[in-house]
Design an enzyme around this catalytic site. Structure first.
Site, mmCIF file in Angstrom:
data_model
loop_
_atom_site.group_PDB
_atom_site.id
_atom_site.type_symbol
_atom_site.label_atom_id
_atom_site.label_comp_id
_atom_site.label_asym_id
_atom_site.label_seq_id
_atom_site.Cartn_x
_atom_site.Cartn_y
_atom_site.Cartn_z
ATOM 1 N N GLY A 166 0.787 -1.233 0.000
ATOM 2 C CA GLY A 166 0.000 0.000 0.000
ATOM 3 C C GLY A 166 0.811 1.271 0.000
ATOM 4 C CD GLU A 218 1.618 -9.135 1.509
ATOM 5 O OE1 GLU A 218 0.634 -8.520 1.076
ATOM 6 O OE2 GLU A 218 1.536 -10.270 1.968
ATOM 7 N N PRO A 219 5.132 -4.375 -0.369
ATOM 8 C CG PRO A 219 7.157 -3.212 -0.348
ATOM 9 C CD PRO A 219 6.443 -4.365 0.293
ATOM 10 N N GLY A 220 4.226 -3.169 -3.610
ATOM 11 C CA GLY A 220 4.332 -3.423 -5.050
ATOM 12 C C GLY A 220 4.668 -2.110 -5.736
ATOM 13 N NE ARG A 221 0.127 2.326 -5.876
ATOM 14 C CZ ARG A 221 -0.803 2.142 -6.818
ATOM 15 N NH1 ARG A 221 -0.669 2.744 -7.978
ATOM 16 N NH2 ARG A 221 -1.867 1.411 -6.591
ATOM 17 N NE ARG A 264 -2.312 3.224 -11.298
ATOM 18 C CZ ARG A 264 -2.262 4.447 -10.843
ATOM 19 N NH1 ARG A 264 -1.766 5.415 -11.588
ATOM 20 N NH2 ARG A 264 -2.703 4.731 -9.639
ATOM 21 C CE1 TYR A 298 -8.431 1.188 -9.791
ATOM 22 C CE2 TYR A 298 -6.250 1.468 -10.736
ATOM 23 C CZ TYR A 298 -7.201 0.665 -10.147
ATOM 24 O OH TYR A 298 -6.919 -0.647 -9.905
ATOM 25 C CB CYS A 333 -12.834 2.392 -30.859
ATOM 26 S SG CYS A 333 -14.233 3.098 -31.687
ATOM 27 C CD GLU A 334 -14.767 1.644 -24.881
ATOM 28 O OE1 GLU A 334 -15.528 2.361 -24.227
ATOM 29 O OE2 GLU A 334 -14.965 0.436 -25.092
HETATM 30 N N1 PLP Z 1 -0.626 -7.240 -0.822
HETATM 31 C C1 PLP Z 1 -1.868 -7.534 -1.254
HETATM 32 C C2 PLP Z 1 -2.575 -8.687 -0.637
HETATM 33 C C3 PLP Z 1 -2.477 -6.778 -2.260
HETATM 34 O O1 PLP Z 1 -3.720 -7.079 -2.675
HETATM 35 C C4 PLP Z 1 -1.754 -5.680 -2.824
HETATM 36 C C5 PLP Z 1 -2.350 -4.849 -3.880
HETATM 37 O O2 PLP Z 1 -3.480 -4.851 -4.238
HETATM 38 C C6 PLP Z 1 -0.456 -5.424 -2.366
HETATM 39 C C7 PLP Z 1 0.062 -6.223 -1.365
HETATM 40 C C8 PLP Z 1 0.398 -4.352 -2.958
HETATM 41 O O3 PLP Z 1 -0.119 -3.079 -2.925
HETATM 42 P P1 PLP Z 1 0.778 -1.869 -3.366
HETATM 43 O O4 PLP Z 1 1.208 -2.071 -4.771
HETATM 44 O O5 PLP Z 1 -0.102 -0.707 -3.218
HETATM 45 O O6 PLP Z 1 1.946 -1.826 -2.440
#
Ligand code: PLP
Length: 428
Positions: free
Chosen positions: A240, A282-285, A320, A324, A351-352
């Site tokens: 998050g 668990e960062p992704g973004r 995105r 969003y 085409c939207e």
């Molecule tokens: N962990 C879980 C279970 C998720 O569903 C998500 C994203 O939806 C993330 C981690 C990663 O979120 P972010 O990319 O915002 O860090």
């Protein structure tokens, strides 16, 4: 503005030391350009700041943000684990070299086949419901799997309502009031639960809701420990962590954030006598979001009711903004320092009507043939792309020390048609 916009001696945008315009000449557009150094720097910033405050700390990269195997290899080399949300992501992570014990599978609304796949893969299974727990107990010997539960801590946050994953509207997790009973049920079924998890949403720049979630999860963990007698090996606060997309947003102060979270975490460990479990996030973004730029070429300037710059990417390439309403900063890659002189809509080629990258965006003069660089396109960008309008998916390249390598070939029409089958009776 907290963006890293570098111009080289030719006056072009530089991405990790590579000239954006030369890249488009070599690889064509649209083109995702990923900067390896940025991924490594982002990972290390988080890892080093959290582990300086609590040394048993692990990152599980949320690979849904970007599942390219090369990106995952970079993170494997850095020592990350993986947060996987589907069998496909487990498969990809294993292929990328992550051992099963470094993968947490957090499914939701999982089928028995998916649970079986996770069991056979040997990953940690983070359960989202009592239903999944009961079904899992029938699919395997409970002694053979490591499980945890995703808890909904009543608090949610995120950059858009679709990205809020905690609270009373969220489909995710087990209610916090039920946690102790659910863990007891798991033990009665023969499991030895080892972890607890939450993830409240995505794109969080304000530490407050995250702190609240940490506090709640720790209180829940304490209760589960006392009432259900669970000894926790890990406590996972999910991802998050946001990045600035809008010009007036600022970067998260990771040092302050990690200090506050680990401080609270340690206080709660003491309060509830929880020992010294591994702390996970668990960062992704945060890891990949600002590490990639989408380059797209302007093919049409049109003045109708409004002024449009039409480009060769669309929401099939980067969803995105349409999905969003997200802001992505855009610069003209062949003159990134040019002053804004106009307001213009930047429209894709799908085409939207909703296929817009920007409405009324202050921009410099834009001409046909210019290349636009859509910044912060590393997370939930290629991974959410589609073949809508029968457009082959685009190419990804990786930059290291100014040199480029293709890490995903551009698809061709045959890829779009690959799995289709026309019954013989229709061929006559
Ligand atoms: N962990 C879980 C279970 C998720 O569903 C998500 C994203 O939806 C993330 C981690 C990663 O979120 P972010 O990319 O915002 O860090």
């Amino acid at each position: 503005m907290d963006f890293d916009i570098k111009t080289n001696e030719k006056g072009n945008l530089s991405i990790g030391g590579a000239d954006a315009i030369e890249l488009t000449e070599k690889y064509n557009t649209p083109l995702y350009v990923i900067d390896e150094t940025k991924i490594r720097d982002n990972y290390r910033r988080v890892y080093e700041s959290f582990s300086s405050h609590y040394n048993d700390f692990k990152i599980f990269y949320a690979c849904k943000a970007n599942t390219n195997l090369a990106v995952m290899r970079i993170l494997e080399q850095e020592g990350s684990g993986i947060d996987a949300v589907s069998p496909g992501e487990i498969y990809t992570a294993l292929l990328a070299g992550f051992e099963a014990e470094r993968i947490i599978y957090t499914g939701n609304n999982v089928t028995n086949e998916e649970l079986k796949f996770a069991v056979d893969s040997g990953v940690i299974i983070n359960l989202d419901s009592i239903s999944a727990l009961k079904r899992l107990s029938k699919l395997t010997d409970p002694k053979k799997v490591k499980i945890s539960f995703r808890i909904n801590p009543k608090v949610g946050a995120g950059h858009h309502e679709h990205c809020i994953t905690g609270g009373d509207l969220s489909k995710f997790g087990v209610m916090e009031e039920e946690a102790a009973d659910v863990y007891s049920m798991a033990k009665d079924l023969g499991f030895t639960p080892v972890g607890i998890h939450t993830h409240i949403g995505s794109g969080i720049l304000d530490p407050e809701p995250f702190m609240l979630a940490v506090e709640t999860l720790m209180d829940v963990t304490g209760r589960v420990h006392e009432e259900a007698g669970v000894k926790f090996e890990f406590i996972d606060f999910g991802g998050g962590l946001g990045i600035p997309y809008e010009t007036e947003e600022s970067k998260l102060d990771i040092e302050k954030f990690s200090k506050e979270i680990t401080g609270l975490f340690k206080d709660k460990l003491n309060e509830y006598n929880l020992g010294k479990p591994t702390m996970c996030i668990e960062p992704g973004r945060y890891i990949v979001g600002d590490a990639s730029v989408l380059l797209t070429k302007v093919n049409t300037i049109k003045q109708s009711y409004r002024k449009f710059a039409g480009v060769d990417a669309g929401f099939n390439t980067l969803l995105r903004p349409s999905m969003y309403g997200s802001y992505h900063h855009i610069v003209v890659a062949n003159k990134p320092e040019a002053e804004n002189t106009q307001k213009i809509d930047i429209a894709g080629n799908v085409c939207e009507s909703g296929d817009l990258f920007a409405r009324d965006r202050p921009m410099p003069e834009i001409n046909e043939g210019d290349t636009l660089a859509i910044l912060n396109a590393g997370a939930y960008a290629f991974s959410m792309s589609s073949q809508y309008n029968s457009r082959p998916k685009t190419m990804e390249i990786l930059i290291k020390d100014g040199e480029s390598e293709i890490i995903r070939e551009r698809e061709i029409f045959a890829d779009v048609l690959a799995k289709q089958n026309v019954p013989i009776r229709l061929l006559k």
